[in-house]
Design a protein around this motif. Structure first.
Motif, PDB file in Angstrom:
ATOM      1  N   SER A  64       0.829  -1.215   0.000  1.00  0.00           N
ATOM      2  CA  SER A  64       0.000   0.000   0.000  1.00  0.00           C
ATOM      3  C   SER A  64       0.852   1.249   0.000  1.00  0.00           C
ATOM      4  CB  SER A  64      -0.922   0.007   1.228  1.00  0.00           C
ATOM      5  OG  SER A  64      -1.823  -1.070   1.166  1.00  0.00           O
ATOM      6  N   LEU A  65       1.920   1.219   0.783  1.00  0.00           N
ATOM      7  CA  LEU A  65       2.821   2.372   0.822  1.00  0.00           C
ATOM      8  C   LEU A  65       3.464   2.609  -0.529  1.00  0.00           C
ATOM      9  CD1 LEU A  65       4.628   1.912   4.252  1.00  0.00           C
ATOM     10  CD2 LEU A  65       3.118   3.789   3.598  1.00  0.00           C
ATOM     11  N   MET A  66       3.880   1.518  -1.169  1.00  0.00           N
ATOM     12  CA  MET A  66       4.558   1.647  -2.455  1.00  0.00           C
ATOM     13  C   MET A  66       3.604   2.149  -3.524  1.00  0.00           C
ATOM     14  SD  MET A  66       6.937  -1.763  -2.389  1.00  0.00           S
ATOM     15  CE  MET A  66       7.775  -1.351  -3.913  1.00  0.00           C
ATOM     16  N   ILE A  67       2.362   1.629  -3.510  1.00  0.00           N
ATOM     17  CA  ILE A  67       1.381   2.064  -4.495  1.00  0.00           C
ATOM     18  C   ILE A  67       1.041   3.533  -4.279  1.00  0.00           C
ATOM     19  CG2 ILE A  67      -1.024   1.791  -5.225  1.00  0.00           C
ATOM     20  CD1 ILE A  67      -0.700  -1.206  -4.704  1.00  0.00           C
ATOM     21  N   GLY A  68       0.958   3.950  -3.031  1.00  0.00           N
ATOM     22  CA  GLY A  68       0.624   5.342  -2.717  1.00  0.00           C
ATOM     23  C   GLY A  68       1.766   6.293  -2.926  1.00  0.00           C
ATOM     24  N   GLY A  69       2.949   5.777  -3.282  1.00  0.00           N
ATOM     25  CA  GLY A  69       4.089   6.635  -3.560  1.00  0.00           C
ATOM     26  C   GLY A  69       4.766   7.152  -2.324  1.00  0.00           C
ATOM     27  N   LYS A  70       4.462   6.585  -1.147  1.00  0.00           N
ATOM     28  CA  LYS A  70       5.052   7.086   0.074  1.00  0.00           C
ATOM     29  C   LYS A  70       6.372   6.415   0.413  1.00  0.00           C
ATOM     30  CE  LYS A  70       1.498   9.715   0.713  1.00  0.00           C
ATOM     31  NZ  LYS A  70       1.611  11.152   0.508  1.00  0.00           N
ATOM     32  N   ALA A  71       6.580   5.209  -0.099  1.00  0.00           N
ATOM     33  CA  ALA A  71       7.822   4.504   0.212  1.00  0.00           C
ATOM     34  C   ALA A  71       8.912   5.011  -0.713  1.00  0.00           C
ATOM     35  CB  ALA A  71       7.628   3.001   0.032  1.00  0.00           C
ATOM     36  N   ARG A  72       9.884   5.673  -0.204  1.00  0.00           N
ATOM     37  CA  ARG A  72      10.960   6.236  -1.006  1.00  0.00           C
ATOM     38  C   ARG A  72      12.301   5.759  -0.459  1.00  0.00           C
ATOM     39  NH1 ARG A  72       8.889  11.076  -3.183  1.00  0.00           N
ATOM     40  NH2 ARG A  72       6.855  10.538  -4.006  1.00  0.00           N
ATOM     41  N   ALA A  73      13.223   5.541  -1.362  1.00  0.00           N
ATOM     42  CA  ALA A  73      14.560   5.139  -0.952  1.00  0.00           C
ATOM     43  C   ALA A  73      15.278   6.310  -0.312  1.00  0.00           C
ATOM     44  CB  ALA A  73      15.335   4.649  -2.177  1.00  0.00           C
ATOM     45  N   ALA A  74      16.312   5.988   0.466  1.00  0.00           N
ATOM     46  CA  ALA A  74      17.125   7.032   1.077  1.00  0.00           C
ATOM     47  C   ALA A  74      17.856   7.805  -0.018  1.00  0.00           C
ATOM     48  CB  ALA A  74      18.115   6.406   2.046  1.00  0.00           C
ATOM     49  N   VAL A  75      18.278   9.013   0.307  1.00  0.00           N
ATOM     50  CA  VAL A  75      19.025   9.830  -0.648  1.00  0.00           C
ATOM     51  C   VAL A  75      20.329   9.121  -0.986  1.00  0.00           C
ATOM     52  CG1 VAL A  75      20.127  12.060  -1.012  1.00  0.00           C
ATOM     53  CG2 VAL A  75      17.997  11.920   0.296  1.00  0.00           C
ATOM     54  N   ASP A  76      20.638   9.008  -2.276  1.00  0.00           N
ATOM     55  CA  ASP A  76      21.805   8.235  -2.677  1.00  0.00           C
ATOM     56  C   ASP A  76      23.109   8.946  -2.325  1.00  0.00           C
ATOM     57  OD1 ASP A  76      22.972   9.628  -5.256  1.00  0.00           O
ATOM     58  OD2 ASP A  76      20.813   9.651  -5.481  1.00  0.00           O
ATOM     59  N   GLU A  77      24.169   8.165  -2.261  1.00  0.00           N
ATOM     60  CA  GLU A  77      25.468   8.658  -1.801  1.00  0.00           C
ATOM     61  C   GLU A  77      26.029   9.755  -2.705  1.00  0.00           C
ATOM     62  OE1 GLU A  77      28.641   9.088   0.696  1.00  0.00           O
ATOM     63  OE2 GLU A  77      26.888   7.818   1.033  1.00  0.00           O
ATOM     64  N   ALA A  78      25.847   9.600  -4.018  1.00  0.00           N
ATOM     65  CA  ALA A  78      26.377  10.606  -4.944  1.00  0.00           C
ATOM     66  C   ALA A  78      25.729  11.969  -4.714  1.00  0.00           C
ATOM     67  CB  ALA A  78      26.148  10.152  -6.389  1.00  0.00           C
ATOM     68  N   THR A  79      24.429  11.970  -4.460  1.00  0.00           N
ATOM     69  CA  THR A  79      23.733  13.224  -4.185  1.00  0.00           C
ATOM     70  C   THR A  79      24.210  13.828  -2.876  1.00  0.00           C
ATOM     71  OG1 THR A  79      21.773  12.480  -5.394  1.00  0.00           O
ATOM     72  CG2 THR A  79      21.466  14.299  -3.850  1.00  0.00           C
ATOM     73  N   LEU A  80      24.409  12.996  -1.865  1.00  0.00           N
ATOM     74  CA  LEU A  80      24.914  13.482  -0.576  1.00  0.00           C
ATOM     75  C   LEU A  80      26.273  14.147  -0.747  1.00  0.00           C
ATOM     76  CD1 LEU A  80      24.014  10.596   1.907  1.00  0.00           C
ATOM     77  CD2 LEU A  80      23.085  12.917   1.878  1.00  0.00           C
ATOM     78  N   GLN A  81      27.149  13.517  -1.490  1.00  0.00           N
ATOM     79  CA  GLN A  81      28.474  14.101  -1.703  1.00  0.00           C
ATOM     80  C   GLN A  81      28.384  15.403  -2.485  1.00  0.00           C
ATOM     81  OE1 GLN A  81      31.290  13.196  -0.229  1.00  0.00           O
ATOM     82  NE2 GLN A  81      30.014  11.683   0.837  1.00  0.00           N
ATOM     83  N   GLY A  82      27.392  15.496  -3.372  1.00  0.00           N
ATOM     84  CA  GLY A  82      27.191  16.732  -4.120  1.00  0.00           C
ATOM     85  C   GLY A  82      26.846  17.900  -3.212  1.00  0.00           C
ATOM     86  N   LEU A  83      26.151  17.612  -2.117  1.00  0.00           N
ATOM     87  CA  LEU A  83      25.806  18.671  -1.159  1.00  0.00           C
ATOM     88  C   LEU A  83      27.052  19.303  -0.556  1.00  0.00           C
ATOM     89  CD1 LEU A  83      22.857  16.996   0.807  1.00  0.00           C
ATOM     90  CD2 LEU A  83      22.692  18.860  -0.857  1.00  0.00           C
ATOM     91  N   ALA A  84      28.113  18.510  -0.428  1.00  0.00           N
ATOM     92  CA  ALA A  84      29.339  18.993   0.202  1.00  0.00           C
ATOM     93  C   ALA A  84      30.352  19.533  -0.801  1.00  0.00           C
ATOM     94  CB  ALA A  84      29.976  17.855   1.009  1.00  0.00           C
ATOM     95  N   SER A  85      29.987  19.531  -2.076  1.00  0.00           N
ATOM     96  CA  SER A  85      30.922  19.978  -3.104  1.00  0.00           C
ATOM     97  C   SER A  85      31.281  21.459  -2.937  1.00  0.00           C
ATOM     98  CB  SER A  85      30.314  19.749  -4.492  1.00  0.00           C
ATOM     99  OG  SER A  85      31.156  20.274  -5.502  1.00  0.00           O
TER     100      SER A  85
END
Length: 222
Positions: A22-43
């Motif tokens: 139900s969570l997945m169908i409702g679009g509420k289940a989301r993966a954690a922010v990926d590592e590449a994006t996290l490192q981009g924050l610190a660029s």
């Protein structure tokens, strides 16, 4: 009696699976922010950081909201080469959520400037576009219309499929069209021109002007 117990056991086994589905169908289940994006924050490259901030917003979910809120509050930084969150006196790894044995005084917090603040506004708008409150979605759509980028295009297109309010949907359509005006594919540009063609907004008319101009009898836009 045994059959009843067996049936009850099966129900308790299946219920969590239905909840997850139900969570997945409702679009509420989301993966954690990926590592590449996290490192981009610190660029140190602000263009990379801006794109990463918007990508966090586009990823959606609670993890993204925590990161954006921490950055706005001056509680996101870098320590030992990793992106971390400052929570009271604790230093938390942004990727895993683990508390690190690092002194908070040694964290290099990420600074804000006007470009970063605009990116934060875009990220928050991307997060709010699926809100249950109409006023929140309207404000988010208006922000994205004025600050749309390729990074949040997927969010806009997803919202076009689910937004029930026609006036908000029209704003989202304009936001997506503004992004697609710069697309390398002629078909996307043509679709964007068609979507924006009825607008009387001065900014939109300026955007469309190259598509109706000629050089020596040749259209600038093929």
């Amino acid at each position: 009696m045994k059959k009843k117990t067996h049936w009850t056991w099966r129900v308790w086994l299946i219920l969590p699976l239905f909840a997850l589905l139900s969570l997945m169908i409702g679009g509420k289940a989301r993966a954690a922010v990926d590592e590449a994006t996290l490192q981009g924050l610190a660029s140190t490259d602000f263009s990379v950081r801006i794109n990463a901030i918007e990508a966090v917003g586009a990823s959606g979910g609670d993890a993204a909201r925590r990161l954006i809120a921490a950055l706005e509050a001056g509680q996101l930084g870098v320590a030992d080469g990793r992106v971390v969150l400052l929570q009271d006196t604790a230093v938390v790894d942004a990727a895993s959520g683990a508390v690190l044995d690092i002194d908070a005084a040694g964290v290099d917090t990420l600074r804000l400037n006007n470009r970063v603040r605009r990116a934060l506004a875009t990220a928050n708008a991307a997060l709010d576009l699926e809100s249950g409150a109409r006023a929140v979605r309207l404000a988010a759509a208006q922000t994205l219309r004025d600050n749309a980028s390729e990074t949040v295009l997927a969010v806009l297109e997803r919202a076009l499929d689910t937004e029930p309010d026609d006036s908000i949907r029209e704003i989202i359509l304009q936001a997506a069209a503004r992004v697609n005006l710069a697309a390398p594919e002629a078909a996307k540009r043509l679709k964007a021109v068609s979507a924006l063609g009825q607008s009387a907004d001065a900014a939109v008319i300026t955007l469309l002007s190259p598509f109706v101009e000629q050089d020596n009898g040749v259209w600038r836009e093929p």
